[in-house]
Design a protein around this motif. Sequence first.
Motif, mmCIF file in Angstrom:
data_model
loop_
_atom_site.group_PDB
_atom_site.id
_atom_site.type_symbol
_atom_site.label_atom_id
_atom_site.label_comp_id
_atom_site.label_asym_id
_atom_site.label_seq_id
_atom_site.Cartn_x
_atom_site.Cartn_y
_atom_site.Cartn_z
ATOM 1 N N VAL A 274 0.859 -1.183 0.000
ATOM 2 C CA VAL A 274 0.000 0.000 0.000
ATOM 3 C C VAL A 274 0.892 1.228 0.000
ATOM 4 N N ARG A 275 0.603 2.171 -0.897
ATOM 5 C CA ARG A 275 1.401 3.401 -0.994
ATOM 6 C C ARG A 275 0.498 4.630 -0.981
ATOM 7 N N TYR A 276 1.083 5.713 -0.465
ATOM 8 C CA TYR A 276 0.390 7.008 -0.466
ATOM 9 C C TYR A 276 1.358 8.072 -0.962
ATOM 10 N N ARG A 277 0.952 8.804 -2.005
ATOM 11 C CA ARG A 277 1.809 9.853 -2.565
ATOM 12 C C ARG A 277 1.651 11.138 -1.759
ATOM 13 N N VAL A 278 2.734 11.530 -1.114
ATOM 14 C CA VAL A 278 2.719 12.790 -0.365
ATOM 15 C C VAL A 278 3.016 13.962 -1.286
ATOM 16 N N THR A 279 3.710 13.732 -2.400
ATOM 17 C CA THR A 279 3.908 14.704 -3.473
ATOM 18 C C THR A 279 3.738 13.946 -4.782
ATOM 19 N N PRO A 280 3.677 14.648 -5.916
ATOM 20 C CA PRO A 280 3.538 13.908 -7.175
ATOM 21 C C PRO A 280 4.645 12.890 -7.420
ATOM 22 N N ASN A 281 5.841 13.124 -6.854
ATOM 23 C CA ASN A 281 6.951 12.214 -7.160
ATOM 24 C C ASN A 281 7.470 11.423 -5.968
ATOM 25 N N LEU A 282 6.785 11.474 -4.807
ATOM 26 C CA LEU A 282 7.277 10.775 -3.627
ATOM 27 C C LEU A 282 6.118 10.099 -2.903
ATOM 28 N N ALA A 283 6.307 8.799 -2.593
ATOM 29 C CA ALA A 283 5.248 8.031 -1.942
ATOM 30 C C ALA A 283 5.797 7.284 -0.746
ATOM 31 N N LEU A 284 4.959 7.178 0.291
ATOM 32 C CA LEU A 284 5.254 6.321 1.439
ATOM 33 C C LEU A 284 4.684 4.944 1.160
ATOM 34 N N SER A 285 5.421 3.895 1.538
ATOM 35 C CA SER A 285 5.012 2.542 1.184
ATOM 36 C C SER A 285 5.137 1.613 2.383
ATOM 37 N N VAL A 286 4.152 0.725 2.534
ATOM 38 C CA VAL A 286 4.234 -0.372 3.497
ATOM 39 C C VAL A 286 3.830 -1.641 2.755
ATOM 40 N N GLY A 287 4.428 -2.769 3.167
ATOM 41 C CA GLY A 287 4.131 -4.008 2.478
ATOM 42 C C GLY A 287 4.255 -5.228 3.370
ATOM 43 N N TYR A 288 3.573 -6.282 2.992
ATOM 44 C CA TYR A 288 3.651 -7.554 3.715
ATOM 45 C C TYR A 288 3.649 -8.683 2.699
ATOM 46 N N ALA A 289 4.525 -9.660 2.900
ATOM 47 C CA ALA A 289 4.589 -10.825 2.021
ATOM 48 C C ALA A 289 4.811 -12.070 2.862
ATOM 49 N N GLU A 290 4.238 -13.182 2.427
ATOM 50 C CA GLU A 290 4.459 -14.446 3.116
ATOM 51 C C GLU A 290 4.335 -15.596 2.122
ATOM 52 N N GLY A 291 4.911 -16.729 2.509
ATOM 53 C CA GLY A 291 4.880 -17.906 1.662
ATOM 54 C C GLY A 291 5.841 -18.948 2.197
ATOM 55 N N ASP A 292 6.415 -19.752 1.319
ATOM 56 C CA ASP A 292 7.384 -20.751 1.746
ATOM 57 C C ASP A 292 8.437 -20.916 0.664
#
Length: 535
Positions: A274-292
């Motif tokens: 999930v990302r949120y653009r704080v300016t047109p060219n910069l975004a904050l991002s968080v992510g989660y992944a799982e598997g084996d």
Amino acid sequence: MCAGLLLGWQGAAWATANLNIRVVDAEQPVSGVTVNLVDSQGNTVSAARDDNSDGIVMIPVTQPGNYQIVTRAPNGAEERVRVSVPASGSHALRVNLVGGAAANQAAAGAAASRQMMRDAGDDISYDYFQVGWIIDAEVEDINDEDVDGEGITLDASKSLGELFYLRGSSWAPNYDDDLVGSTEFALTDWQSVAVGLREEVLDRGSTHLDVFLQAGYDRLQVGGPLIAEPATGYGLAGGLRLKVNSFEVDLHARYADAEAGDYDVEPLLYGLDVRYRVTPNLALSVGYAEGDAEIKNSGLGIDEEPDLSMFTAGLRYYYGLPWSSSRAAPEDPVTSYNYLQFDYVVDGEVDIDDGVNDALDVDRGIGLEASYLLTSNLFLRAQNWTFDYGVAGSTTDLVLTDMLNVGPGLRYGMPVGKSYVDGYLQVTYDRMNLAGFATEGYGGEAGLRWMVLPGLEFNAWYREGRSEGDVGTGDLDVDPSLWGLRLVMGPENAEKWDDIDFVISFTDGEFDVDDGTTEEDIDFDALSFGVRYSY
């Protein structure tokens, strides 16, 4: 407006229907255009405006150096071109601005280009560079116990037209396992270079939805020092990217089929970003992944599927977009600090001098580097290098000097005669992978970049690093001292490929390795060829 000229002679800037420097018959002068001359520090040193009907602007230039000509039409359309002023004499810049029917088409084309730039901030972009922090990672060890880790991720992408893109990524978490005391392992390092295909399936106002698929070369190192060899093979990834206003959500899956000697390694992960653009060219991002990750060795009777999970946070920078509607991106100097680079190591070796493995040759290596300019003198750069060394009498390779560093730097440049010289200093977070043992610390690099002439640059640099990790009840120190030379060449005046350069790099030096009982100096050298995209 397009300016195709060199200072020192009376050239012309033409606005043509096809937006290039070729002059079309029947073009007429156009008025109301401003022409600014901007130096390498981003300062406007001279400006003029044509308010009459002759469409001619004269700007005197008395100081030698490297500049940008910025032409801006009444409708806001803007074009920039780099120019160089010789050291001798005074020079006048003559700009002829044309209009009429052709210019109206040109203005419409320029306005469309500017609208496309604005739309790029609303569209789903495949031109970006992201640095992330692995806040928490978990993997099962050989005793089926969860081992925690943290580290760095890098992700860089460049679109290749409307349908394709090139992408490089790296995961480098450090895991702290207490199998033998407290030891930091590189258990799930994963690097990838891939070509992708994207297709927009929904474009409704501020809502966009893409489907993407990618395939490429993947390189993993699993098992820490227990399997201190790289697993190489192919990788696949795919998913959906949804963007609504400033929010973007990625649903994706990632798979690799790789081999490390007699080991087969097949990780499969599912993730959400999930990302949120704080300016047109910069975004904050968080992510989660799982598997084996399925790990097999039929000869040893190994068939394991350890669970993997990873939670990340990061910053993503999108190329070519302004910081905001009121603040443009800083002017890039002649020696560009806005670039994305891929390298392939064609030759190299390490000399350990331990009486067993005196010299190991590089079978293959991959480099990923990305940089962008934050202000006129401040930049951020990240590098990740992996090296696979052949072992005499063995069909397997060895992971020994994998390096990752990321951090801010300061630069300052000035014209010297007809050339341009730029110096920089950078401080970095450093992470090393030495035969499956992970160390982290800090480093610094000083360099000199000399633009001999447009399209030809020499770069000399020196780097020192200090990193350490836990090994049992002791410490493992890995301190690199490296220097290097680079030659950057590109078709500076080409119409379509002036943002592409070819890079030849040579690196030499040593790694001082100390585990508390023994100390070794590992001599190192490598030769690589690369491709750089400047934006």
